[in-house]
Write a protein that holds these residues in place. Structure first.
Motif, mmCIF file in Angstrom:
data_model
loop_
_atom_site.group_PDB
_atom_site.id
_atom_site.type_symbol
_atom_site.label_atom_id
_atom_site.label_comp_id
_atom_site.label_asym_id
_atom_site.label_seq_id
_atom_site.Cartn_x
_atom_site.Cartn_y
_atom_site.Cartn_z
ATOM 1 N N ALA A 1 0.861 -1.183 0.000
ATOM 2 C CA ALA A 1 0.000 0.000 0.000
ATOM 3 C C ALA A 1 0.896 1.231 0.000
ATOM 4 N N ARG A 2 0.665 2.121 -0.951
ATOM 5 C CA ARG A 2 1.410 3.380 -1.019
ATOM 6 C C ARG A 2 0.534 4.488 -0.450
ATOM 7 N N VAL A 3 1.015 5.123 0.595
ATOM 8 C CA VAL A 3 0.326 6.241 1.247
ATOM 9 C C VAL A 3 1.052 7.493 0.776
ATOM 10 N N GLN A 4 0.416 8.237 -0.151
ATOM 11 C CA GLN A 4 1.115 9.304 -0.854
ATOM 12 C C GLN A 4 0.394 10.636 -0.741
ATOM 13 N N ARG A 5 1.140 11.620 -0.231
ATOM 14 C CA ARG A 5 0.601 12.988 -0.190
ATOM 15 C C ARG A 5 0.539 13.508 -1.615
ATOM 16 N N THR A 6 -0.545 14.183 -1.939
ATOM 17 C CA THR A 6 -0.764 14.699 -3.284
ATOM 18 C C THR A 6 0.304 15.740 -3.620
ATOM 19 N N ALA A 7 0.922 15.605 -4.801
ATOM 20 C CA ALA A 7 1.978 16.523 -5.226
ATOM 21 C C ALA A 7 1.503 17.967 -5.149
ATOM 22 N N ALA A 8 2.372 18.834 -4.721
ATOM 23 C CA ALA A 8 2.167 20.277 -4.567
ATOM 24 C C ALA A 8 1.348 20.643 -3.330
ATOM 25 N N GLN A 9 0.915 19.658 -2.549
ATOM 26 C CA GLN A 9 0.217 19.953 -1.294
ATOM 27 C C GLN A 9 1.169 20.653 -0.336
ATOM 28 N N THR A 10 0.640 21.604 0.436
ATOM 29 C CA THR A 10 1.461 22.291 1.441
ATOM 30 C C THR A 10 0.948 22.042 2.857
ATOM 31 N N GLY A 11 -0.109 21.252 2.994
ATOM 32 C CA GLY A 11 -0.638 20.942 4.316
ATOM 33 C C GLY A 11 0.375 20.150 5.128
ATOM 34 N N ILE A 12 0.405 20.415 6.434
ATOM 35 C CA ILE A 12 1.396 19.757 7.292
ATOM 36 C C ILE A 12 0.743 19.075 8.498
ATOM 37 N N LEU A 13 -0.503 18.647 8.332
ATOM 38 C CA LEU A 13 -1.165 17.888 9.388
ATOM 39 C C LEU A 13 -0.876 16.402 9.187
ATOM 40 N N PRO A 14 -0.893 15.618 10.263
ATOM 41 C CA PRO A 14 -0.529 14.203 10.147
ATOM 42 C C PRO A 14 -1.365 13.433 9.125
ATOM 43 N N VAL A 15 -0.695 12.519 8.440
ATOM 44 C CA VAL A 15 -1.288 11.583 7.488
ATOM 45 C C VAL A 15 -1.225 10.216 8.163
ATOM 46 N N CYS A 16 -2.377 9.545 8.309
ATOM 47 C CA CYS A 16 -2.413 8.260 9.013
ATOM 48 C C CYS A 16 -3.085 7.174 8.182
#
Length: 175
Positions: A45-60
């Motif tokens: 499973a790849r848990v990937q932040r969307t490119a160009a996102q600037t949000g810095i809240l936890p990803v779980c």
């Protein structure tokens, strides 16, 4: 499907009863990857932040076990093991993810309440794990309290800066 919708402030289930959740402005997806896994694995499973996102809240990314599957763990030392690797532009400080084993004292609490730490009798053991771009096996342990009726696990990271095209971690063979 093999890729989730964009995940932010609403808990979203993905494959095999795993879920994803992050905060406002920190969008990500969970995708099945079958091209590069630890030997013997069918996928990851790849848990990937969307490119160009600037949000810095936890990803779980996590999973909650039912009371029926949790009760046998009462008063026992348990191990949560998994293989993990990061993308080349993984943005977590020091490439650190947090592996959490948590418990609750009420039967069959929701994943949403687990994710926010609001299960009745919530107790958690969180361990920082530094990952890199090669597959490695990791494990964390916790003693499950005698009164625990539910167990859950989650892997989280807090991104920094703007997401690049490979701002992700992958996980395989979690058990």
């Amino acid at each position: 499907g093999t890729t989730s919708a964009s995940i932010t402030t609403s808990l979203l289930y993905t494959a095999d009863r795993w879920w994803g959740l992050s905060g406002t402005g920190t969008a990500f997806t969970v995708a099945q990857v079958t091209t590069s896994q630890p030997e013997g694995s069918a996928g990851s499973a790849r848990v990937q932040r969307t490119a160009a996102q600037t949000g810095i809240l936890p990803v779980c990314f996590g999973q909650v076990l039912t009371t029926g599957n949790s009760a046998s763990m009462q008063s026992r030392l348990v191990e949560f093991s998994f293989y993990a690797k990061s993308g080349a532009t993984f943005s977590a400080a020091n490439s650190t993810i947090t592996a959490t084993i948590a418990t609750g004292t009420a039967a069959d609490g929701s994943a949403a309440n687990f994710s926010t730490g609001s299960w009745t009798g919530y107790a958690a053991q969180a361990t920082s794990v530094i990952i890199n771009t090669a597959w490695e096996k990791y494990s964390v342990t916790a003693t499950i309290p005698a009164a625990a009726l539910q167990v859950g696990v989650k892997l989280c990271y807090t991104p920094v800066g703007t997401a690049g095209a490979t701002d992700f971690f992958e996980v395989a063979e979690a058990q």
